[in-house]
Write an enzyme that holds these catalytic residues in place. Structure first.
Site, PDB file in Angstrom:
ATOM      1  N   ASP A  47     -39.391 -40.994   6.506  1.00 55.89           N
ATOM      2  CA  ASP A  47     -39.470 -39.631   6.392  1.00 55.89           C
ATOM      3  C   ASP A  47     -38.653 -39.478   4.993  1.00 55.89           C
ATOM      4  O   ASP A  47     -37.787 -40.153   4.717  1.00 55.89           O
ATOM      5  CB  ASP A  47     -38.984 -38.894   7.461  1.00 55.89           C
ATOM      6  CG  ASP A  47     -40.010 -38.215   8.223  1.00 55.89           C
ATOM      7  OD1 ASP A  47     -41.307 -38.763   7.983  1.00 55.89           O
ATOM      8  OD2 ASP A  47     -39.764 -37.438   9.087  1.00 55.89           O
ATOM      9  N   LYS A  69     -42.291 -35.939   1.329  1.00 57.27           N
ATOM     10  CA  LYS A  69     -42.951 -35.091   0.188  1.00 57.27           C
ATOM     11  C   LYS A  69     -42.271 -35.523  -1.128  1.00 57.27           C
ATOM     12  O   LYS A  69     -42.269 -34.557  -1.936  1.00 57.27           O
ATOM     13  CB  LYS A  69     -42.811 -33.529   0.241  1.00 57.27           C
ATOM     14  CG  LYS A  69     -43.449 -33.144   1.689  1.00 57.27           C
ATOM     15  CD  LYS A  69     -43.183 -31.715   1.947  1.00 57.27           C
ATOM     16  CE  LYS A  69     -43.833 -31.222   3.022  1.00 57.27           C
ATOM     17  NZ  LYS A  69     -43.173 -29.874   3.753  1.00 57.27           N
ATOM     18  N   MET A 186     -34.712 -24.812   8.544  1.00 60.10           N
ATOM     19  CA  MET A 186     -35.862 -24.488   7.664  1.00 60.10           C
ATOM     20  C   MET A 186     -36.016 -23.236   7.356  1.00 60.10           C
ATOM     21  O   MET A 186     -36.984 -22.623   7.392  1.00 60.10           O
ATOM     22  CB  MET A 186     -37.191 -25.097   8.415  1.00 60.10           C
ATOM     23  CG  MET A 186     -37.466 -26.703   8.437  1.00 60.10           C
ATOM     24  SD  MET A 186     -38.740 -27.433   9.307  1.00 60.10           S
ATOM     25  CE  MET A 186     -37.866 -27.156  11.077  1.00 60.10           C
TER      26      MET A 186
HETATM   27  N1  SAH Z   1     -35.037 -33.587  12.911  1.00 57.36           N
HETATM   28  C1  SAH Z   1     -34.209 -33.116  11.863  1.00 57.36           C
HETATM   29  C2  SAH Z   1     -34.561 -31.840  11.356  1.00 57.36           C
HETATM   30  C3  SAH Z   1     -36.120 -31.793  10.567  1.00 57.36           C
HETATM   31  S1  SAH Z   1     -36.406 -30.451  10.210  1.00 57.36           S
HETATM   32  C4  SAH Z   1     -32.707 -33.118  12.606  1.00 57.36           C
HETATM   33  O1  SAH Z   1     -32.645 -33.178  13.755  1.00 57.36           O
HETATM   34  O2  SAH Z   1     -31.836 -32.820  11.704  1.00 57.36           O
HETATM   35  C5  SAH Z   1     -35.827 -30.303   8.452  1.00 57.36           C
HETATM   36  C6  SAH Z   1     -34.731 -29.246   8.275  1.00 57.36           C
HETATM   37  O3  SAH Z   1     -33.462 -29.951   8.931  1.00 57.36           O
HETATM   38  C7  SAH Z   1     -34.371 -28.852   6.885  1.00 57.36           C
HETATM   39  O4  SAH Z   1     -35.261 -27.884   6.468  1.00 57.36           O
HETATM   40  C8  SAH Z   1     -33.139 -28.512   7.097  1.00 57.36           C
HETATM   41  O5  SAH Z   1     -33.092 -27.169   7.643  1.00 57.36           O
HETATM   42  C9  SAH Z   1     -32.340 -29.334   7.924  1.00 57.36           C
HETATM   43  N2  SAH Z   1     -31.827 -30.545   7.596  1.00 57.36           N
HETATM   44  C10 SAH Z   1     -32.271 -31.634   7.442  1.00 57.36           C
HETATM   45  N3  SAH Z   1     -31.125 -32.435   7.155  1.00 57.36           N
HETATM   46  C11 SAH Z   1     -30.175 -31.647   6.616  1.00 57.36           C
HETATM   47  C12 SAH Z   1     -28.827 -31.895   5.984  1.00 57.36           C
HETATM   48  N4  SAH Z   1     -28.594 -33.071   5.494  1.00 57.36           N
HETATM   49  N5  SAH Z   1     -28.171 -30.939   5.574  1.00 57.36           N
HETATM   50  C13 SAH Z   1     -28.577 -29.608   6.153  1.00 57.36           C
HETATM   51  N6  SAH Z   1     -29.988 -29.335   6.669  1.00 57.36           N
HETATM   52  C14 SAH Z   1     -30.626 -30.514   7.110  1.00 57.36           C
END
Ligand code: SAH
Length: 269
Positions: A47, A69, A186
């Site tokens: 991903d 993406k 998000m």
């Molecule tokens: N499964 C992931 C979330 C996926 S949805 C998890 O558990 O973290 C994607 C969203 O996760 C992004 O839009 C953002 O809001 C958050 N996100 C993912 N990685 C991040 C990071 N390193 N720092 C801040 N937000 C993050």
């Protein structure tokens, strides 16, 4: 080789599929199980939010397919990803689907497992540290605290297209009365609407932390109150991937912030 075109060899044993949480980005936040699965993979489907350092932990010869993406391109359609997984599993591969954070916190891990199981694939899941947890911890703040927060809500700011919108006003009232920390994923594109709706149930002075790239050397964050959440996000140009954390657990940190301190702090420098 295009794995969709690989001929089926009935003699090869069926492979397996593991959904692995890659955590928020820092490779040291991977679990040992995640590391073992990554090293055992023969096909790695990666991903967008998975860091290159983590992909580099895979064994030599692994087939790596990026399905996010990156570079502003369209992400690979979910149905195509599932077809790739099925074809590779039938070939006897050990497919590891590497997802950012935890595979079962947003990111459609649940849907993926349902579809693969319906196609007869046994799927195992390895947890990862979800971004919201790592983000708040990096500021030295807990998600719950006996005096400030009795629970935590992980909520998406981006509803499934055509799906039911989150009732932010109701969530804010509950968060206020039940003393809950809100961790919004998000949400950056809808921050203005989310702020307005949350103000219907939470005080304007509720502390907020906006954290981008949590756990990575490029991490940045800003602290503010709910009434200027969107303004702060725009002013500091905090963009995706970011989490927005709302709640009184941040009180102490916000109080420490004086006008002499920079609004945006950098992590790992
Ligand atoms: N499964 C992931 C979330 C996926 S949805 C998890 O558990 O973290 C994607 C969203 O996760 C992004 O839009 C953002 O809001 C958050 N996100 C993912 N990685 C991040 C990071 N390193 N720092 C801040 N937000 C993050």
């Amino acid at each position: 080789m295009n794995i969709l075109q690989t001929p089926f060899h009935a003699t090869r044993p069926a492979g397996q599929c593991t959904l692995v949480g890659a955590g928020p980005g820092d490779p040291e936040l991977l679990t040992l199980k995640a590391l073992k699965a990554i090293q055992a993979a023969t096909v790695l489907l990666v991903d967008d939010l998975v860091s290159d350092e983590i992909v580099a932990l895979a064994s030599p010869g692994v087939r790596i397919v990026h399905v996010g993406k990156r570079g502003g391109c369209q992400s690979t359609p979910q149905a195509f990803i599932e077809k790739l997984i099925l074809a590779a599993v039938r070939e006897g591969d050990h497919v590891v689907r590497l997802k950012g954070g935890d595979p079962f916190v947003f990111g459609r891990g649940g849907e993926e497992v349902e579809h693969l199981q319906a196609a007869g694939v046994t799927v195992s899941v390895v947890n990862g540290i979800t971004a919201g947890l790592a983000a708040v911890t990096s500021l030295g703040v807990p998600l719950t605290h006996r005096e400030h927060a009795h629970g935590v809500v992980f909520v998406t700011g981006h509803a499934h297209p055509g799906g039911q919108e989150t009732d932010w006003a109701a969530l804010a009232s509950t968060a206020h009365s039940a003393r809950l920390t809100l961790v919004i994923y998000m949400g950056v594109h809808h921050a203005a609407q989310i702020e307005q709706a949350l103000l219907q149930g939470l005080p304007a002075s509720t502390p907020v932390a906006l954290i981008q790239n949590a756990s990575l050397p490029s991490q940045r964050h800003a602290l503010c109150t709910l009434s200027n959440m969107n303004q702060t996000l725009k002013r500091e140009r905090l963009a995706s991937p970011s989490v927005m954390v709302v709640g009184n657990v941040l009180q102490g940190l916000l109080a420490l912030q004086t006008t002499d301190l920079p609004q945006v702090a950098c992590h790992g420098i």
